[in-house]
Design a protein around this motif. Structure first.
Motif, PDB file in Angstrom:
ATOM      1  N   GLN A   1       0.832  -1.203   0.000  1.00 37.14           N
ATOM      2  CA  GLN A   1       0.000   0.000   0.000  1.00 37.14           C
ATOM      3  C   GLN A   1       0.869   1.256   0.000  1.00 37.14           C
ATOM      4  O   GLN A   1       0.652   2.187  -0.784  1.00 37.14           O
ATOM      5  N   TYR A   2       1.877   1.291   0.868  1.00 40.42           N
ATOM      6  CA  TYR A   2       2.767   2.449   0.949  1.00 40.42           C
ATOM      7  C   TYR A   2       3.577   2.608  -0.340  1.00 40.42           C
ATOM      8  O   TYR A   2       3.777   3.729  -0.829  1.00 40.42           O
ATOM      9  N   SER A   3       4.035   1.500  -0.902  1.00 45.78           N
ATOM     10  CA  SER A   3       4.787   1.558  -2.159  1.00 45.78           C
ATOM     11  C   SER A   3       3.925   2.119  -3.283  1.00 45.78           C
ATOM     12  O   SER A   3       4.401   2.908  -4.114  1.00 45.78           O
ATOM     13  N   MET A   4       2.658   1.738  -3.334  1.00 48.75           N
ATOM     14  CA  MET A   4       1.773   2.243  -4.384  1.00 48.75           C
ATOM     15  C   MET A   4       1.435   3.714  -4.169  1.00 48.75           C
ATOM     16  O   MET A   4       1.248   4.464  -5.140  1.00 48.75           O
TER      17      MET A   4
ATOM     18  N   GLU B   1      -5.417   5.146   4.341  1.00 51.55           N
ATOM     19  CA  GLU B   1      -4.191   5.145   3.544  1.00 51.55           C
ATOM     20  C   GLU B   1      -4.385   4.369   2.244  1.00 51.55           C
ATOM     21  O   GLU B   1      -3.754   4.700   1.225  1.00 51.55           O
ATOM     22  N   PHE B   2      -5.242   3.352   2.249  1.00 51.58           N
ATOM     23  CA  PHE B   2      -5.544   2.662   0.989  1.00 51.58           C
ATOM     24  C   PHE B   2      -6.240   3.620   0.019  1.00 51.58           C
ATOM     25  O   PHE B   2      -5.946   3.617  -1.180  1.00 51.58           O
ATOM     26  N   GLY B   3      -7.142   4.448   0.525  1.00 50.47           N
ATOM     27  CA  GLY B   3      -7.805   5.415  -0.332  1.00 50.47           C
ATOM     28  C   GLY B   3      -6.866   6.463  -0.894  1.00 50.47           C
ATOM     29  O   GLY B   3      -7.142   7.050  -1.956  1.00 50.47           O
ATOM     30  N   MET B   4      -5.737   6.719  -0.211  1.00 53.01           N
ATOM     31  CA  MET B   4      -4.774   7.691  -0.727  1.00 53.01           C
ATOM     32  C   MET B   4      -4.207   7.287  -2.078  1.00 53.01           C
ATOM     33  O   MET B   4      -3.771   8.146  -2.854  1.00 53.01           O
ATOM     34  N   ILE B   5      -4.206   5.992  -2.369  1.00 53.30           N
ATOM     35  CA  ILE B   5      -3.638   5.516  -3.633  1.00 53.30           C
ATOM     36  C   ILE B   5      -4.366   6.132  -4.820  1.00 53.30           C
ATOM     37  O   ILE B   5      -3.763   6.345  -5.881  1.00 53.30           O
ATOM     38  N   PHE B   6      -5.639   6.479  -4.663  1.00 54.29           N
ATOM     39  CA  PHE B   6      -6.455   6.883  -5.809  1.00 54.29           C
ATOM     40  C   PHE B   6      -6.664   8.395  -5.890  1.00 54.29           C
ATOM     41  O   PHE B   6      -7.350   8.867  -6.796  1.00 54.29           O
ATOM     42  N   ILE B   7      -6.064   9.160  -4.964  1.00 54.41           N
ATOM     43  CA  ILE B   7      -6.263  10.609  -4.980  1.00 54.41           C
ATOM     44  C   ILE B   7      -5.546  11.249  -6.166  1.00 54.41           C
ATOM     45  O   ILE B   7      -6.146  11.969  -6.975  1.00 54.41           O
TER      46      ILE B   7
END
Length: 771
Positions: A222-225, A272-278
């Motif tokens: 998740q952090y890497s993405m 934090e998972f939702g941050m991937i799509f911002i």
């Protein structure tokens, strides 16, 4: 070793279904985009499809490993056949004919195999050509890729290797919700955004990895993405090839941010998972403005065009933020407000505004539709929804507001379909081009005035409250930077944005000004409480997003400086300057010891407990509900799909007032007792030193069975001491039956095997209970 193998399997599975599979299907459609744009397109399509596939199958009670694989691979195959125009029918007839010749001995086995190998060779050659093409496109970036991966490994890999437990106290709740998906119970605890849970359930089910192991390890993916989409966004917006690496590597590795801005990245959490799509949603909006302007310049004004597909990408990305966490949607919404300010000249024109509004409505409908269906079929809201509404003082109206939202969603969906059908029938909606009226000089002047006015009002408001805003930003996000330094940085971003807007391609400056405006909005959000305004987002959460935007604004500003100082004809000079600047800054940060130390992984459970749980699951595979773990509460959700669990405090309370007639039994074949000899400081919530297991601690009153209080602070030492001396006393009574499963200087796990038709009475007077 198991952590490493499972992490690699999870990484390959996640990237395979969200990047590789969409790339194989849609490459022909998007090959004109640069590599960063293609990555974001593939990534958005993959996540959107998998998450919504799980929700649809869950609502239909059809979700299992077979259906997940079926509805992943078959639609991908059908889409690839149509896009690449593969003659499946002709090939099938040819294959049947060759099989007939083979059965009739008119063709030898070697010839048949040779034909299949030749077809496989052609396919592999095609894949190889595309890989070579990709390598030629990205090979100058490989040095920076190695540096980026090295920094990521240095910062995060020790957490995977050394900290095996959960990284946040609410992960057992998320584990419970994923277990509900395994049982085909979507929204088992009430209606809540389930995007992360759907993805983790998909990976757990398809890869056959226990859900708790996915939750333990997915935080690094998740952090890497999050860092990867930051890099891809900057590469899609910057003219300099190498400066984006500075932003991504600095975000991951520099020790300049407050620790709270990245502490949550060490756990697999929905926000934090939702941050991937911002940033993907922001990339699609920025690309839409560029593509739309180019289309209108040549008279393209039809519905099916590049800009429309980019808006569809925005709708999917924005819906994924709403499917993951409301805070991520708020973050994306604030960035969209920045777009409104920076792109004020374009966004208010009807050629842009109508399509953007439709895309926004579509994104909300796509995200909220599964929740609406569940709500209308009798599901209640989850408690976090009421907590979110309480932040703005509307807790008692939560059900009413959601009911109105459901009705609006249904009405909007039906009404939109009717309007589209009527528009097509009346000819108002066509697939062809329509005339594009150019704005008059007066309209141009008004649009420029609106754009300048919006930016001026926002900056004046920020200047008025500058002391409060800068204090919050410095305290929560960038303590290493002085207030004057922050002001100079914002002034530089403003100056570069204005100069780019006036003297180069206008939209490059608009992008820079949009990010600056979004940053100012974030400052207001951070300081809401200090300003006496309603707190829409907890500052400890808002600072995570604010820190995420710092490298975006900084890199876009540096890229603008290079654009202004080096003309487009000197592209080689610009590339070389960007390369030297990025390399110099990274080298200086390394030499000045500004690199962040390792973080991540779980300190909320002992490694030994994870080790025992993993081995117990392996030893008892196929023996569901025939074993029990007696421990603190973390293992309850980890093992509820396979075995039983009883809490230590409940077990001890059942024999607290012991008498010879008291009976305590656990009706399973095997019982495992987890005991910490050096009790854990749960979530580092106790400031002192927690005593080790001892008779002195066991002699203290048993803590009350009140939530997690029995396992917090020094109460945990009392609970574990009582359990330890009970186990010692029971082992003296049954030395051949009560065995040690695992033991070291910090932890011991006892193991009891029994005949379920003649259960052991576990209630004994062990010297410290009240008897």
């Amino acid at each position: 070793m198991l952590n490493t193998l499972q992490f690699v399997e999870l990484l390959c599975g996640y990237l395979g279904c969200t990047v590789l599979l969409p790339a194989l299907v849609f490459y022909r459609k998007v090959k004109a985009f640069p590599a960063a744009g293609r990555f974001l397109i593939y990534f958005t399509i993959g996540n959107f499809y998998i998450i919504n596939l799980v929700q649809v199958l869950e609502l239909a009670y059809l979700s299992c490993r077979g259906t997940l694989l079926l509805f992943t691979l078959v639609p991908a195959g059908v889409a690839a056949v149509r896009i690449y125009q593969i003659p499946v029918g002709a090939y099938g007839r040819k294959l049947v004919q060759e099989l007939r010749h083979f059965v009739l001995r008119e063709m030898g086995f070697r010839s048949f195999v040779h034909h299949r190998l030749r077809e496989a060779k052609r396919f592999l050659c095609f894949i190889g050509r595309q890989l070579v093409r990709l390598l030629k496109e990205v090979w100058p970036d490989l040095v920076f890729l190695a540096v980026f991966l090295g920094v990521l490994w240095r910062v995060c890999w020790p957490g995977i290797l050394n900290n095996w437990g959960f990284g946040a106290s609410d992960l057992p709740v998320h584990n419970y919700w994923i277990n509900g998906l395994i049982d085909n119970k979507l929204y088992i605890a009430g209606i809540y955004p389930m995007g992360m849970h759907c993805m983790l359930y998909y990976l757990s089910t398809v890869l056959c990895i226990p859900a708790y192991a996915v939750l333990r390890l997915f935080w690094l993916i998740q952090y890497s993405m999050i860092a990867a989409v930051l890099l891809a966004f900057l590469k899609g917006c910057c003219k300099s090839r190498f400066l984006p690496w500075l932003g991504a590597t600095g975000f991951v590795g520099l020790n300049c941010f407050n620790g709270i801005t990245y502490s949550r990245f060490g756990a697999t959490l929905p926000q934090e998972f939702g941050m991937i799509f911002i940033l993907p949603s922001l990339y699609f909006v920025v690309s839409f403005f560029r593509a739309r302007e180019a289309e209108l310049r040549v008279g393209v004004n039809r519905i099916r065009c590049t800009s429309t597909w980019l808006l569809l990408g925005f709708s999917m990305s924005f819906s994924l933020t709403l499917s993951s966490h409301f805070y991520s949607t708020m973050a994306a919404g604030i960035l969209c407000l920045g777009i409104v300010v920076g792109y004020g000249y374009w966004i208010w024109r009807k050629e842009y505004l109508g399509r953007i509004l439709l895309a926004g409505i579509l994104s909300v409908l796509m995200a909220i539709l599964p929740m609406v269906i569940a709500f209308l079929t009798g599901k209640n809201l989850e408690g976090s929804m009421y907590w979110a509404m309480s932040l703005i003082g509307l807790r008692e109206y939560t059900d009413l507001i959601f009911r109105i939202l459901c009705l609006a969603t249904v009405a909007g969906t039906v009404g939109g379909a009717v309007l589209v059908a009527v528009g097509i029938r009346q000819g108002k909606i066509t697939l062809g081009d329509k005339p594009v009226p150019r704005p008059s000089p007066v309209q141009n002047g008004l649009l420029h005035l609106v754009e300048a006015a919006l930016l001026a009002v926002l900056l004046l408001a920020g200047w008025h409250y500058r002391s409060t805003l800068l204090d919050s930003f410095q305290r929560l996000v960038l303590p290493a930077l002085s207030k004057s330094g922050i002001l100079y940085g914002m002034a530089a971003a403003l100056l570069v944005g204005v100069l780019l807007r006036l003297f180069t391609r206008g939209q490059d400056g608009a992008a820079c000004l949009s990010m600056l405006a979004a940053g100012v909005f974030w400052l207001f959000l951070l300081a809401c409480g200090n300003l006496g305004w309603p707190v829409l987002m907890d500052p400890a959460r808002a600072c995570v997003y604010t820190a995420y935007m710092v490298p975006v604004v900084a890199v876009l500003t540096l890229d603008g400086v290079l654009q202004l100082l080096t003309p487009w004809r000197l592209g080689v000079l610009r590339t070389g300057a960007a390369w030297l600047l990025t390399a110099a800054l990274l080298l200086c940060a390394a030499r000045a010891d500004l690199l962040r130390g390792p973080f991540g992984g779980g300190g909320l459970e002992m490694n030994e407990a994870i080790l025992c749980t993993t081995n117990i699951l392996w030893d008892n595979r196929g023996q569901n509900d025939k074993w029990t773990i007696v421990s603190a509460n973390d293992e309850l959700r980890m093992t509820e799909q396979y075995g039983r669990h009883e809490e230590t405090i409940t077990f001890l309370q059942n024999m607290e007032h012991w008498n010879p007639n008291q009976e305590v039994t656990i009706p399973t074949d095997r019982i495992y007792f987890y005991i910490e000899k050096k009790p854990l400081n749960y979530a580092n919530g106790y400031g002192g030193i927690i005593p080790e297991v001892s008779r002195e601690e066991a002699g203290k009153p048993l803590p009350a069975n009140n939530g997690i209080n029995a396992y917090n602070g020094t109460d945990r030492a009392v609970t574990m001491s009582r359990m330890y001396y009970w186990a010692q006393a029971f082992q003296r009574l049954y030395p051949y039956e009560m065995k040690v499963y695992f033991e070291n200087d910090r932890f011991v796990c006892y193991y009891l095997e029994q005949n379920t038709y003649r259960l052991y009475n576990l209630a004994i007077d062990y010297g410290f209970n009240r008897g």
